[in-house]
Design a protein around this motif. Structure first.
Motif, mmCIF file in Angstrom:
data_model
loop_
_atom_site.group_PDB
_atom_site.id
_atom_site.type_symbol
_atom_site.label_atom_id
_atom_site.label_comp_id
_atom_site.label_asym_id
_atom_site.label_seq_id
_atom_site.Cartn_x
_atom_site.Cartn_y
_atom_site.Cartn_z
ATOM 1 N N PRO A 63 16.999 43.118 26.941
ATOM 2 C CA PRO A 63 16.818 41.675 27.099
ATOM 3 C C PRO A 63 16.468 41.018 25.769
ATOM 4 O O PRO A 63 16.180 41.685 24.770
ATOM 5 C CB PRO A 63 15.643 41.588 28.079
ATOM 6 C CG PRO A 63 14.871 42.851 27.839
ATOM 7 C CD PRO A 63 15.893 43.893 27.500
ATOM 8 N N LEU A 64 16.486 39.693 25.762
ATOM 9 C CA LEU A 64 16.061 38.967 24.578
ATOM 10 C C LEU A 64 14.600 39.266 24.269
ATOM 11 O O LEU A 64 13.810 39.558 25.166
ATOM 12 C CB LEU A 64 16.217 37.461 24.809
ATOM 13 C CG LEU A 64 17.635 36.904 24.917
ATOM 14 C CD1 LEU A 64 17.573 35.419 25.278
ATOM 15 C CD2 LEU A 64 18.393 37.106 23.617
ATOM 16 N N SER A 65 14.247 39.205 23.003
ATOM 17 C CA SER A 65 12.850 39.385 22.630
ATOM 18 C C SER A 65 12.031 38.249 23.249
ATOM 19 O O SER A 65 12.556 37.154 23.508
ATOM 20 C CB SER A 65 12.698 39.367 21.113
ATOM 21 O OG SER A 65 12.962 38.068 20.601
ATOM 22 N N PRO A 66 10.738 38.472 23.500
ATOM 23 C CA PRO A 66 9.918 37.391 24.081
ATOM 24 C C PRO A 66 9.929 36.120 23.249
ATOM 25 O O PRO A 66 9.939 35.009 23.801
ATOM 26 C CB PRO A 66 8.528 38.029 24.135
ATOM 27 C CG PRO A 66 8.796 39.493 24.291
ATOM 28 C CD PRO A 66 10.017 39.749 23.443
ATOM 29 N N ARG A 83 12.321 34.854 21.514
ATOM 30 C CA ARG A 83 13.559 34.125 21.778
ATOM 31 C C ARG A 83 13.626 33.638 23.224
ATOM 32 O O ARG A 83 14.117 32.549 23.503
ATOM 33 C CB ARG A 83 14.758 35.020 21.471
ATOM 34 C CG ARG A 83 14.887 35.365 19.988
ATOM 35 C CD ARG A 83 16.159 36.120 19.718
ATOM 36 N NE ARG A 83 16.302 36.433 18.302
ATOM 37 C CZ ARG A 83 17.360 37.030 17.780
ATOM 38 N NH1 ARG A 83 18.381 37.390 18.560
ATOM 39 N NH2 ARG A 83 17.425 37.280 16.484
ATOM 40 N N ARG A 84 13.127 34.435 24.133
ATOM 41 C CA ARG A 84 13.175 34.061 25.550
ATOM 42 C C ARG A 84 12.376 32.791 25.810
ATOM 43 O O ARG A 84 12.770 31.947 26.609
ATOM 44 C CB ARG A 84 12.633 35.217 26.394
ATOM 45 C CG ARG A 84 12.829 35.042 27.897
ATOM 46 C CD ARG A 84 12.088 36.129 28.679
ATOM 47 N NE ARG A 84 12.116 37.414 27.985
ATOM 48 C CZ ARG A 84 11.175 38.349 28.148
ATOM 49 N NH1 ARG A 84 10.152 38.145 28.949
ATOM 50 N NH2 ARG A 84 11.265 39.498 27.493
ATOM 51 N N TYR A 85 11.239 32.664 25.132
ATOM 52 C CA TYR A 85 10.360 31.509 25.373
ATOM 53 C C TYR A 85 10.486 30.430 24.299
ATOM 54 O O TYR A 85 9.734 29.453 24.321
ATOM 55 C CB TYR A 85 8.903 31.975 25.429
ATOM 56 C CG TYR A 85 8.572 32.880 26.593
ATOM 57 C CD1 TYR A 85 8.538 32.380 27.894
ATOM 58 C CD2 TYR A 85 8.277 34.225 26.393
ATOM 59 C CE1 TYR A 85 8.220 33.202 28.965
ATOM 60 C CE2 TYR A 85 7.943 35.054 27.452
ATOM 61 C CZ TYR A 85 7.918 34.539 28.738
ATOM 62 O OH TYR A 85 7.599 35.357 29.799
#
Length: 206
Positions: A104-107, A109-111
């Protein structure tokens, strides 16, 4: 010639002997109840991982269901046992099979679209990022390790938490398991030792 013992005296003697026996039995029972309980046998969980997990029974939230668990297990692990240091409190862990998907995307990038530009270093080498007001995560801070938080990240309530021991939420992957962690914000500086302990318990190597 011996004098006969009256019926009243015989009754009094019998009562005294009965009381002494009762007190002695009570003492034995009290001593037995005061003994420390025998340690429960470890629980083996074999359905979630390629190798069976051998876990202390005291860690399991529902010990009876854990041996046959196919979907998840819920644990409350003392920080002291997890890290080998004197840290009070528990880490609550829910373990499930990790989905077979791409990384998954890194945290960070996700947030990214919910965060302010502010970044502040904190104890333990974590970087604190603030969520913008009006976003779904308002009232929380994001803590990232090693840049974008790919190794470790946690969202923590900034105000008074209903459950202070579960104010922080982190989701990590160890081997074939996805671990959802809940813990006190006071334990953030010990994130590295906690992560090492989880990798030791749940990692693919015995």
């Amino acid at each position: 010639m011996s004098r006969p013992v009256s019926a009243d005296r015989r009754l009094m003697l019998a009562a005294a002997l009965g009381l002494a026996g009762s007190l002695g039995l009570t003492g034995i029972v009290a001593a037995w109840l005061a003994r420390p309980p025998a340690p429960a046998s470890p629980v083996v969980v074999s359905a979630l991982t390629p190798r069976p997990l051998v876990l202390p029974a005291a860690w399991l939230v529902r010990p009876g269901a854990a041996e046959a668990a196919h979907e998840r297990i819920d644990l409350a692990i003392p920080w002291t046992e997890l890290t080998g240091t004197v840290l009070p409190g528990l880490m609550r862990v829910t373990a499930t099979r990790a989905p077979e998907t791409e990384a998954p995307l890194s945290p960070a990038r996700r947030y990214a679209r919910f965060l302010t530009a502010e970044a502040q270093p904190t104890a333990g080498g974590l970087m604190r990022r603030r969520f913008r007001a009006g976003t779904p995560f308002e009232g929380e801070d994001l803590y990232l390790a090693e840049g974008e938080g790919s190794r470790f990240a946690a969202r923590c309530t900034t105000g008074r938490a209903p459950e202070p021991d579960a104010a922080c939420l982190s989701e990590i992957r160890v081997g074939s398991l996805a671990l959802r962690l809940r813990f006190s914000a006071e334990r953030l500086p010990a994130w590295s030792a906690g992560l090492a302990g989880l990798e030791r318990v749940f990692g693919p190597d015995p």
